[in-house]
Design an enzyme around this catalytic site. Structure first.
Site, mmCIF file in Angstrom:
data_model
loop_
_atom_site.group_PDB
_atom_site.id
_atom_site.type_symbol
_atom_site.label_atom_id
_atom_site.label_comp_id
_atom_site.label_asym_id
_atom_site.label_seq_id
_atom_site.Cartn_x
_atom_site.Cartn_y
_atom_site.Cartn_z
ATOM 1 N N SER A 14 0.842 -1.191 0.000
ATOM 2 C CA SER A 14 0.000 0.000 0.000
ATOM 3 C C SER A 14 0.876 1.238 0.000
ATOM 4 O O SER A 14 1.999 1.212 0.522
ATOM 5 C CB SER A 14 -0.895 0.020 1.237
ATOM 6 O OG SER A 14 -1.555 1.261 1.357
ATOM 7 N N TYR A 27 -2.475 -0.217 10.126
ATOM 8 C CA TYR A 27 -2.534 -0.631 8.719
ATOM 9 C C TYR A 27 -1.204 -0.337 8.032
ATOM 10 O O TYR A 27 -0.646 -1.189 7.332
ATOM 11 C CB TYR A 27 -3.686 0.092 8.014
ATOM 12 C CG TYR A 27 -3.817 -0.247 6.553
ATOM 13 C CD1 TYR A 27 -4.406 -1.434 6.149
ATOM 14 C CD2 TYR A 27 -3.342 0.618 5.573
ATOM 15 C CE1 TYR A 27 -4.527 -1.756 4.803
ATOM 16 C CE2 TYR A 27 -3.456 0.309 4.226
ATOM 17 C CZ TYR A 27 -4.043 -0.872 3.846
ATOM 18 O OH TYR A 27 -4.159 -1.187 2.512
#
Length: 121
Positions: A14, A27
């Site tokens: 990501s 995250y």
């Protein structure tokens, strides 16, 4: 792959592994782990003299179900609005994977940071 001295490993990370946000620390940490693992594996394979390529695809906002997993109602609402106006289609990620896989065997694309043009962070 090592036996045949050839292969390709694609990991999906990501953009958060590069630019974490205040509410997304956990995250971002997990995605940084994927990034670190990918780079370590790439170095391992290069040192071993294998032709195994390791690529990390690090997308930003992609039209997926990710906003539905946000538990805080206010954050979820903001993320859903952002994704509705900005997210790129999942096919864009698939196209970047195809690009990396289809490079000549002696060329490795180590990382692709892929974002919508309208995404600031």
């Amino acid at each position: 792959m090592r036996k045949q001295q050839l292969g390709q490993i694609i990991n999906i990370g990501s953009v958060s592994s590069h630019i974490p946000t205040p509410a997304g620390g956990v995250y971002a940490a997990t995605k940084f782990g994927v990034r670190a693992l990918s780079e370590s594996l790439r170095q391992e394979e290069a040192a071993a003299g294998s032709n195994i390529r390791v690529t990390l695809i690090a997308p930003g906002a992609v039209d997926t179900e990710l906003p539905q997993h946000v538990t805080d109602p206010e954050q979820r609402k903001g993320m859903e609005a952002f994704y509705a106006s900005t997210a790129i289609p999942a096919k864009s990620v698939a196209d970047s994977i195809a690009f990396a896989v289809n490079m000549p065997e002696h060329t490795a694309i180590n990382e692709i940071l892929l974002r919508p043009t309208a995404q600031v962070l």
